[in-house]
Design an enzyme around this catalytic site. Structure first.
Site, mmCIF file in Angstrom:
data_model
loop_
_atom_site.group_PDB
_atom_site.id
_atom_site.type_symbol
_atom_site.label_atom_id
_atom_site.label_comp_id
_atom_site.label_asym_id
_atom_site.label_seq_id
_atom_site.Cartn_x
_atom_site.Cartn_y
_atom_site.Cartn_z
ATOM 1 C CG HIS A 98 1.479 -5.805 0.454
ATOM 2 N ND1 HIS A 98 1.892 -6.483 1.568
ATOM 3 C CD2 HIS A 98 1.966 -6.496 -0.604
ATOM 4 C CE1 HIS A 98 2.581 -7.544 1.195
ATOM 5 N NE2 HIS A 98 2.646 -7.575 -0.108
ATOM 6 C CB SER A 111 5.291 -8.375 -2.283
ATOM 7 O OG SER A 111 3.934 -8.745 -2.175
#
Lengths: 238, 71
Positions: free
Chosen positions: A144, A121
């Protein structure tokens, strides 16, 4: 503030290491002297990246207010020839993560990042912010989209805000790595790869293949690169 | 995600107990996070430095009890 005692706490001679660990939870370190300055400093970014909200004590966190002043100090110390940033993070606060990434990328001190275990992330912008980025063969990076877990997006403004945050992260990664924007977007919104989410998991060499990271390697690879960058900087004009 | 031979209940033993609050202090010039044990002692939890030498100093290894006075 604690006052330093004089000559206290010298470990008893001949105490076996195992016993020391059992009794005090501590480990003996190799004998010194450690007088000479080490040319490269090491910053570990582990657990959650903590920003505006203090996370519950169970979380292992890297705190913004610890890291930023250290980077300022490193940048100002001419004896420090380089910084190795070791990442094993699950992500965390976007603004704290981007702040650390922006600090790293604007430092004149050479910075090499090494992703060990995971750089997920918001760990991705931090990893690519370095002058050279290394990922270990077994390390993973999850790309993501940003979302508020467990919340229903009720108003369009919330979506717009998330979208803007998303753009900041995408732009940073694209500017500081070799990954092409359409490729990054495709990986971010890919379905079928993560069990309950959209996104992509990149393992070691895959992160290099897509252009996110520069090289697969380990601690010696990272330190060798750091030494090269430091030598270039010494030789070049200031 | 854990990958271990230990049963989960053993790994998470004491999980419901809150860890002790910690303080940040400088110990002989080395920034550390420590768990206070009364007014004159504290146990080092972690070193908060980027200088690799600080991690080799035996007197601030995590677990070491440091004695001092809060001034």
């Amino acid at each position: 503030m604690f006052e330093q005692p004089q000559g206290e706490r010298a470990p008893a001679k001949g105490v076996p290491t195992l016993q020391t660990i059992k009794e005090l939870g501590q480990m003996a370190t190799p004998a010194g002297p450690w007088g000479e300055e080490m040319p490269f400093h090491c910053l570990t970014i582990i657990g959650q990246i903590e920003g505006h909200i203090v996370l519950p004590p169970r979380n292992k966190t890297t705190k913004y207010e610890h890291v930023i002043p250290q980077l300022v100090a490193i940048e100002q110390n001419p004896k420090i020839k380089g910084l190795l940033v070791v990442l094993n993070t699950v992500g965390g606060d976007i603004e704290a993560g981007l702040a650390i990434a922006e600090m790293l990328t604007t430092m004149t001190t050479p910075v090499v990042s090494l992703v060990l275990g995971g750089g997920h992330s918001i760990g991705a912008p931090i990893a690519v912010a370095a002058d050279h980025s290394v990922i270990s063969a077994t390390a993973t990076m999850t790309i993501h989209p940003i979302r508020l877990s467990g919340l229903v997006i009720g108003v369009p403004q919330t979506y717009e805000y998330l979208d803007k945050m998303q753009e900041r992260v995408i732009r940073f990664i694209v500017q500081h790595s070799r990954v092409a924007e359409p490729v990054l977007r495709e990986m971010m919104f890919r379905t079928g790869e993560l069990v309950r989410d959209v996104g992509t998991v990149l393992v070691g060499a895959e992160a290099v293949r897509v252009g996110l990271m520069d090289e697969v390697g380990g601690v010696s690879t990272a330190l060798t690169r750091l030494a090269q960058l430091a030598a270039q900087r010494e030789g070049g004009p200031h | 995600m854990l990958y271990t031979v230990l049963p989960l209940e053993e790994v998470l033993e004491g999980f419901e107990l809150d860890p002790q609050p910690t303080v940040q202090l400088s110990w002989g010039g080395i920034p550390v996070e420590a768990e206070p044990l009364g007014s004159f002692q504290a146990r080092v939890v972690r070193v908060l430095s980027t200088d690799p030498r600080h991690y080799l100093e035996p007197h601030v290894q995590p677990g070491t009890i440091i004695h001092g006075q809060i001034v």
